[in-house]
Design an enzyme around this catalytic site. Structure first.
Site, mmCIF file in Angstrom:
data_model
loop_
_atom_site.group_PDB
_atom_site.id
_atom_site.type_symbol
_atom_site.label_atom_id
_atom_site.label_comp_id
_atom_site.label_asym_id
_atom_site.label_seq_id
_atom_site.Cartn_x
_atom_site.Cartn_y
_atom_site.Cartn_z
ATOM 1 N N ASP A 7 0.887 -1.170 0.000
ATOM 2 C CA ASP A 7 0.000 0.000 0.000
ATOM 3 C C ASP A 7 0.923 1.218 0.000
ATOM 4 O O ASP A 7 1.633 1.458 0.981
ATOM 5 C CB ASP A 7 -0.872 -0.048 1.258
ATOM 6 C CG ASP A 7 -1.753 1.191 1.400
ATOM 7 O OD1 ASP A 7 -1.605 2.123 0.578
ATOM 8 O OD2 ASP A 7 -2.572 1.212 2.328
ATOM 9 N N TYR A 18 -9.896 14.520 -8.243
ATOM 10 C CA TYR A 18 -8.858 13.632 -8.814
ATOM 11 C C TYR A 18 -7.729 14.474 -9.400
ATOM 12 O O TYR A 18 -6.551 14.267 -9.079
ATOM 13 C CB TYR A 18 -9.492 12.735 -9.890
ATOM 14 C CG TYR A 18 -8.493 11.968 -10.722
ATOM 15 C CD1 TYR A 18 -7.804 10.879 -10.207
ATOM 16 C CD2 TYR A 18 -8.246 12.335 -12.055
ATOM 17 C CE1 TYR A 18 -6.878 10.182 -10.980
ATOM 18 C CE2 TYR A 18 -7.335 11.640 -12.830
ATOM 19 C CZ TYR A 18 -6.648 10.569 -12.297
ATOM 20 O OH TYR A 18 -5.741 9.880 -13.069
HETATM 21 N N1 LIG Z 1 -6.731 5.455 -16.678
HETATM 22 C C1 LIG Z 1 -6.609 6.626 -17.278
HETATM 23 O O1 LIG Z 1 -7.400 6.975 -18.161
HETATM 24 C C2 LIG Z 1 -5.488 7.563 -16.922
HETATM 25 C C3 LIG Z 1 -5.402 8.787 -17.591
HETATM 26 C C4 LIG Z 1 -4.342 9.653 -17.258
HETATM 27 C C5 LIG Z 1 -3.424 9.300 -16.300
HETATM 28 N N2 LIG Z 1 -3.552 8.120 -15.653
HETATM 29 C C6 LIG Z 1 -2.575 7.798 -14.616
HETATM 30 O O2 LIG Z 1 -1.875 6.652 -15.036
HETATM 31 C C7 LIG Z 1 -1.474 5.885 -13.892
HETATM 32 C C8 LIG Z 1 -1.894 4.430 -14.063
HETATM 33 O O3 LIG Z 1 -3.309 4.384 -14.190
HETATM 34 P P1 LIG Z 1 -4.060 3.070 -14.669
HETATM 35 O O4 LIG Z 1 -4.889 3.442 -15.833
HETATM 36 O O5 LIG Z 1 -3.110 1.925 -14.773
HETATM 37 O O6 LIG Z 1 -5.036 2.900 -13.423
HETATM 38 P P2 LIG Z 1 -5.602 1.571 -12.732
HETATM 39 O O7 LIG Z 1 -5.777 0.498 -13.742
HETATM 40 O O8 LIG Z 1 -6.761 2.029 -11.911
HETATM 41 O O9 LIG Z 1 -4.396 1.140 -11.777
HETATM 42 C C9 LIG Z 1 -4.074 1.801 -10.593
HETATM 43 C C10 LIG Z 1 -3.566 0.758 -9.649
HETATM 44 O O10 LIG Z 1 -3.192 1.396 -8.421
HETATM 45 C C11 LIG Z 1 -3.627 0.545 -7.363
HETATM 46 N N3 LIG Z 1 -3.734 1.278 -6.108
HETATM 47 C C12 LIG Z 1 -4.722 2.097 -5.678
HETATM 48 N N4 LIG Z 1 -4.450 2.540 -4.435
HETATM 49 C C13 LIG Z 1 -3.259 1.993 -4.089
HETATM 50 C C14 LIG Z 1 -2.460 2.056 -2.932
HETATM 51 N N5 LIG Z 1 -2.819 2.782 -1.861
HETATM 52 N N6 LIG Z 1 -1.295 1.369 -2.905
HETATM 53 C C15 LIG Z 1 -0.910 0.623 -3.966
HETATM 54 N N7 LIG Z 1 -1.639 0.514 -5.086
HETATM 55 C C16 LIG Z 1 -2.800 1.195 -5.152
HETATM 56 C C17 LIG Z 1 -4.951 0.010 -7.844
HETATM 57 O O11 LIG Z 1 -5.335 -1.123 -7.095
HETATM 58 P P3 LIG Z 1 -6.916 -1.478 -6.943
HETATM 59 O O12 LIG Z 1 -7.408 -1.721 -8.335
HETATM 60 O O13 LIG Z 1 -6.888 -2.668 -6.060
HETATM 61 O O14 LIG Z 1 -7.544 -0.256 -6.327
HETATM 62 C C18 LIG Z 1 -4.611 -0.315 -9.293
HETATM 63 O O15 LIG Z 1 -4.043 -1.597 -9.404
HETATM 64 C C19 LIG Z 1 -2.085 6.597 -12.678
HETATM 65 O O16 LIG Z 1 -1.128 7.461 -12.131
HETATM 66 C C20 LIG Z 1 -3.204 7.432 -13.291
HETATM 67 O O17 LIG Z 1 -3.481 8.584 -12.492
HETATM 68 C C21 LIG Z 1 -4.545 7.231 -15.952
#
Ligand SMILES: NC(=O)c1ccc[n+]([C@@H]2O[C@H](COP(=O)([O-])OP(=O)(O)OC[C@H]3O[C@@H](n4cnc5c(N)ncnc54)[C@H](OP(=O)(O)O)[C@@H]3O)[C@@H](O)[C@H]2O)c1
Length: 292
Positions: free
Chosen positions: A35, A124
């Site tokens: 975490d 966010y």
């Molecule tokens: N998705 C988008 O459209 C988007 C757009 C722009 C930027 N981003 C950025 O890109 C990055 C990756 O996003 P993604 O799309 O891969 O998102 P994602 O699929 O939601 O993955 C985020 C991961 O972080 C985990 N997480 C949440 N809280 C946590 C904690 N306290 N400790 C450890 N892990 C934790 C989540 O676990 P759980 O699933 O168990 O909660 C999930 O596995 C992030 O920084 C996001 O802000 C994403």
């Protein structure tokens, strides 16, 4: 190079582990093992794994839910990255932090550079911006990679939601007045490793090439999905305005990112989002055929 990826169970985290750099060992650490909001666990992980680089792909990404859970979002998106950056400094590891186009208000009409003024519209976006700042305060030469509209074959994302809704309902209504760039986790992961290899620091923007409205993106998913027999039915995409689809969090109208700085560092522009979408849907079709 030994790298650790936090949030390794997420879309980008999985891709970073699946596409390691040629000269590197990558250890994925999913939420169940770490975490990132627990400073003791973070310090312990760094002592145990002794990485050269940490890529923080963990985030609180539920954009609408964050409006009613601001403290939870702030803990993961703002406080934890700052603590992670300090802890990385303590063991001589570089931190790469991933951020978002939602740090902008999207009120303009020109692609946004890393220097463009930030003005988040949502909890966010505000917590992600605070996270960037805390990382840079703790580690001035950290690399912050802002990206947008992330999708992959596996995961909660717009592409998979559209495929499901098109199958279930045959018709989807999608906003046509918000513009950005769909970006695919595998390509993004390889770009991040490329930027790490080039020793980049500061803020970099990286998305696929091109731009689209959510409606354009949905139409492309429909077309490509129909061609690959992924929909099972004739589907229709109906364009609507943001006002017709109110959400708890406000989103930028125009958040196309200018990625020229990162493309120059990498010596390559990204491929167009439509090409990456076609490849990703081919993978979805392959997996569905295997499971049939
Ligand atoms: N998705 C988008 O459209 C988007 C757009 C722009 C930027 N981003 C950025 O890109 C990055 C990756 O996003 P993604 O799309 O891969 O998102 P994602 O699929 O939601 O993955 C985020 C991961 O972080 C985990 N997480 C949440 N809280 C946590 C904690 N306290 N400790 C450890 N892990 C934790 C989540 O676990 P759980 O699933 O168990 O909660 C999930 O596995 C992030 O920084 C996001 O802000 C994403």
């Amino acid at each position: 190079m030994k790298a650790v990826v936090t949030g390794a169970g997420g879309q980008l985290g999985q891709a970073l582990v699946a596409h390691p750099p040629a000269d590197g060992e990558v250890v994925g650490v999913p939420r169940a093992s770490l975490d990132i909001a627990d400073p003791v666990a973070v310090a312990d992980m760094l002592r145990r794994l002794r990485p050269d680089v940490v890529v923080n792909a963990a985030a609180y990404t539920a954009v609408d839910r964050a409006e009613t859970e601001p403290e939870a979002a702030r803990r993961v998106n703002a406080e934890a990255p700052g603590v992670l950056a300090s802890a990385c400094c303590g063991v001589g590891a570089r931190l790469v932090h991933v951020s978002t186009d939602f740090v902008f208000d999207g009120g303009g009409g020109a692609p946004l550079t890393p220097e463009s003024p930030t003005e988040p519209l949502s909890v966010y976006g505000a917590t992600k911006l605070e996270g960037e700042r805390r990382v840079q305060d703790a580690m001035p030469d950290a690399l912050v990679v802002r990206t947008a509209w992330v999708c992959s074959a596996h995961g909660r994302n717009f592409m998979n939601t559209m495929l499901r809704l098109m199958r279930e309902r045959g018709e989807v209504r999608v906003v046509c007045d918000q513009f950005g760039t769909p970006t695919f986790a595998g390509d993004l992961a390889q770009a991040i490793w490329g930027l790490v290899g080039a020793g980049a620091s500061g803020i970099r923007h990286w998305t696929q090439s091109g731009a689209a409205s959510w409606y354009d993106f949905a139409e492309a998913i429909r077309r490509e999905g129909q061609n690959r027999d992924l929909l099972g039915t004739e589907a229709r995409v109906v364009p609507i305005s943001t006002e017709e689809f109110p959400t708890p969090a406000r989103r930028p109208r125009f958040s196309v990112l200018d990625c020229s700085l990162a493309y120059t560092t990498l010596g390559a522009t990204a491929r167009h989002w439509q090409d990456a979408l076609a490849e990703t849907l081919a993978e979805v079709a392959r997996v569905e055929q295997q499971n049939a």
